[in-house]
Write an enzyme that holds these catalytic residues in place. Structure first.
Site, PDB file in Angstrom:
ATOM      1  N   GLY A  48      30.404  18.581  25.393  1.00  0.00           N
ATOM      2  CA  GLY A  48      31.565  18.387  26.279  1.00  0.00           C
ATOM      3  C   GLY A  48      32.096  19.614  26.978  1.00  0.00           C
ATOM      4  O   GLY A  48      32.636  19.521  28.069  1.00  0.00           O
ATOM      5  N   GLU A 102      36.638  24.775  23.342  1.00  0.00           N
ATOM      6  CA  GLU A 102      36.513  23.336  23.100  1.00  0.00           C
ATOM      7  C   GLU A 102      37.042  22.572  24.306  1.00  0.00           C
ATOM      8  O   GLU A 102      38.042  22.953  24.897  1.00  0.00           O
ATOM      9  CB  GLU A 102      37.349  22.962  21.885  1.00  0.00           C
ATOM     10  N   ASP A 103      36.385  21.476  24.649  1.00  0.00           N
ATOM     11  CA  ASP A 103      36.872  20.651  25.751  1.00  0.00           C
ATOM     12  C   ASP A 103      38.138  19.887  25.350  1.00  0.00           C
ATOM     13  O   ASP A 103      39.121  19.880  26.061  1.00  0.00           O
ATOM     14  CB  ASP A 103      35.786  19.670  26.226  1.00  0.00           C
ATOM     15  N   ASP A 106      41.182  16.179  19.415  1.00  0.00           N
ATOM     16  CA  ASP A 106      41.811  14.867  19.219  1.00  0.00           C
ATOM     17  C   ASP A 106      42.447  14.848  17.820  1.00  0.00           C
ATOM     18  O   ASP A 106      43.571  15.305  17.637  1.00  0.00           O
ATOM     19  CB  ASP A 106      40.717  13.810  19.419  1.00  0.00           C
ATOM     20  N   LYS A 109      39.628  16.912  13.421  1.00  0.00           N
ATOM     21  CA  LYS A 109      38.675  16.825  12.303  1.00  0.00           C
ATOM     22  C   LYS A 109      37.463  17.741  12.469  1.00  0.00           C
ATOM     23  O   LYS A 109      37.078  18.464  11.542  1.00  0.00           O
ATOM     24  CB  LYS A 109      38.209  15.367  12.179  1.00  0.00           C
ATOM     25  N   THR A 110      36.862  17.709  13.651  1.00  0.00           N
ATOM     26  CA  THR A 110      35.646  18.502  13.892  1.00  0.00           C
ATOM     27  C   THR A 110      35.873  19.979  13.587  1.00  0.00           C
ATOM     28  O   THR A 110      35.137  20.588  12.811  1.00  0.00           O
ATOM     29  CB  THR A 110      35.198  18.359  15.369  1.00  0.00           C
ATOM     30  N   LEU A 111      36.900  20.542  14.193  1.00  0.00           N
ATOM     31  CA  LEU A 111      37.133  21.975  13.993  1.00  0.00           C
ATOM     32  C   LEU A 111      37.662  22.277  12.602  1.00  0.00           C
ATOM     33  O   LEU A 111      37.337  23.305  12.019  1.00  0.00           O
ATOM     34  CB  LEU A 111      38.075  22.524  15.065  1.00  0.00           C
ATOM     35  N   LYS A 134      45.072  16.247  22.463  1.00  0.00           N
ATOM     36  CA  LYS A 134      45.807  14.996  22.232  1.00  0.00           C
ATOM     37  C   LYS A 134      46.722  15.240  21.035  1.00  0.00           C
ATOM     38  O   LYS A 134      46.425  14.818  19.907  1.00  0.00           O
ATOM     39  CB  LYS A 134      44.839  13.856  21.948  1.00  0.00           C
TER      40      LYS A 134
HETATM   41  P1  5GP Z   1      38.289  15.478  16.910  1.00  0.00           P
HETATM   42  O1  5GP Z   1      37.328  15.945  15.847  1.00  0.00           O
HETATM   43  O2  5GP Z   1      39.288  16.540  17.291  1.00  0.00           O
HETATM   44  O3  5GP Z   1      38.959  14.193  16.519  1.00  0.00           O
HETATM   45  O4  5GP Z   1      37.452  15.042  18.145  1.00  0.00           O
HETATM   46  C1  5GP Z   1      36.962  15.899  19.062  1.00  0.00           C
HETATM   47  C2  5GP Z   1      35.859  15.229  19.830  1.00  0.00           C
HETATM   48  O5  5GP Z   1      36.126  13.825  20.067  1.00  0.00           O
HETATM   49  C3  5GP Z   1      35.699  15.822  21.191  1.00  0.00           C
HETATM   50  O6  5GP Z   1      34.877  16.969  21.176  1.00  0.00           O
HETATM   51  C4  5GP Z   1      35.126  14.676  21.967  1.00  0.00           C
HETATM   52  O7  5GP Z   1      33.720  14.648  21.791  1.00  0.00           O
HETATM   53  C5  5GP Z   1      35.710  13.441  21.352  1.00  0.00           C
HETATM   54  N1  5GP Z   1      36.860  12.905  22.121  1.00  0.00           N
HETATM   55  C6  5GP Z   1      38.122  12.758  21.689  1.00  0.00           C
HETATM   56  N2  5GP Z   1      38.912  12.213  22.632  1.00  0.00           N
HETATM   57  C7  5GP Z   1      38.126  12.037  23.712  1.00  0.00           C
HETATM   58  C8  5GP Z   1      38.366  11.502  25.040  1.00  0.00           C
HETATM   59  O8  5GP Z   1      39.459  11.085  25.433  1.00  0.00           O
HETATM   60  N3  5GP Z   1      37.299  11.475  25.881  1.00  0.00           N
HETATM   61  C9  5GP Z   1      36.068  11.918  25.525  1.00  0.00           C
HETATM   62  N4  5GP Z   1      35.105  11.840  26.426  1.00  0.00           N
HETATM   63  N5  5GP Z   1      35.802  12.420  24.283  1.00  0.00           N
HETATM   64  C10 5GP Z   1      36.828  12.472  23.396  1.00  0.00           C
HETATM   65 MG    MG Z   2      33.860  18.590  22.172  1.00  0.00          MG
END
Ligand code: 5GP
Ligand code: MG
Length: 179
Positions: A48, A102-103, A106, A109-111, A134
């Site tokens: 991303g 990071e793009d 959300d 969790k990932t980081l 978010k």
């Molecule tokens: P986290 O681990 O912070 O929940 O999720 C991060 C990842 O979820 C991002 O790198 C991305 O791949 C995906 N993600 C979360 N929200 C969105 C969104 O609104 N659009 C897209 N395309 N990917 C999202």
């Molecule tokens: Mg990403």
């Protein structure tokens, strides 16, 4: 374009190119100031963040290296929860100023699961730049040092972000239109 369709879903424009570029330049300027006279090793998280990382990198004036890595999550063998490993990280980060690109963050969790692995290598410093956050969805502890835009809990595509593989090619960011 004011609206696009990706797969079966309609998206409307949310963050136009000029808005993104202006903010990305501000983020890079902040990093240029904070690390003045120092060298930084950037880690861009694929897929991303490829577009964001490329534009951000062009605004840097400090000594900068960049490495693109892919994070892969799987369930740990024991009850330790998720494990996240990085593919493509060959450099030893010891004593380096590391900045993650990071793009979007959300849930966090990932980081949250990946950062301890980086800390383990004892970088001199470790900071995070996230283009989108978010904030209301973030449940895992991740401290973001530079945030581009805090956005609501609506799915976004474009500017590197995909919906089921498509939509990464747009230069603006689009939000899922209300059904
Ligand atoms: P986290 O681990 O912070 O929940 O999720 C991060 C990842 O979820 C991002 O790198 C991305 O791949 C995906 N993600 C979360 N929200 C969105 C969104 O609104 N659009 C897209 N395309 N990917 C999202
Ligand atoms: Mg990403």
């Amino acid at each position: 374009m004011a609206a696009i369709t990706v797969h079966d879903k309609a998206f409307s424009i949310y963050l136009p190119e000029a808005t993104l570029q202006k903010r990305i330049r501000e983020l890079a300027d902040a990093v240029n100031t904070d690390y003045a006279g120092q060298k930084v090793y950037f880690l861009a998280i694929l897929n991303g963040s490829f577009m964001f990382a490329a534009d951000f990198f062009k605004y840097l004036t400090i000594e900068s290296e960049i490495c693109f890595i892919k994070l892969v999550s799987y369930k740990g063998l024991k009850s330790t929860g998720d494990v996240t490993t990085a593919i493509g990280l060959e450099e030893d980060l010891h004593d380096k100023n590391v900045v993650i690109l990071e793009d979007i963050i959300d849930t966090g969790k990932t980081l949250h699961f990946f950062l301890p692995q980086l800390q383990h290598q004892q970088p001199r410093s470790l900071k995070i730049v996230a283009l989108l956050h978010k904030a209301e969805m973030t449940k895992f502890d991740v401290s973001i040092d530079y945030t581009g835009f805090v956005i609501p809990n609506k799915f976004v595509v474009g500017y590197g972000l995909d919906y089921d593989g498509l939509g990464r090619n747009y230069r603006d960011i689009y939000q899922l239109a209300a059904d």
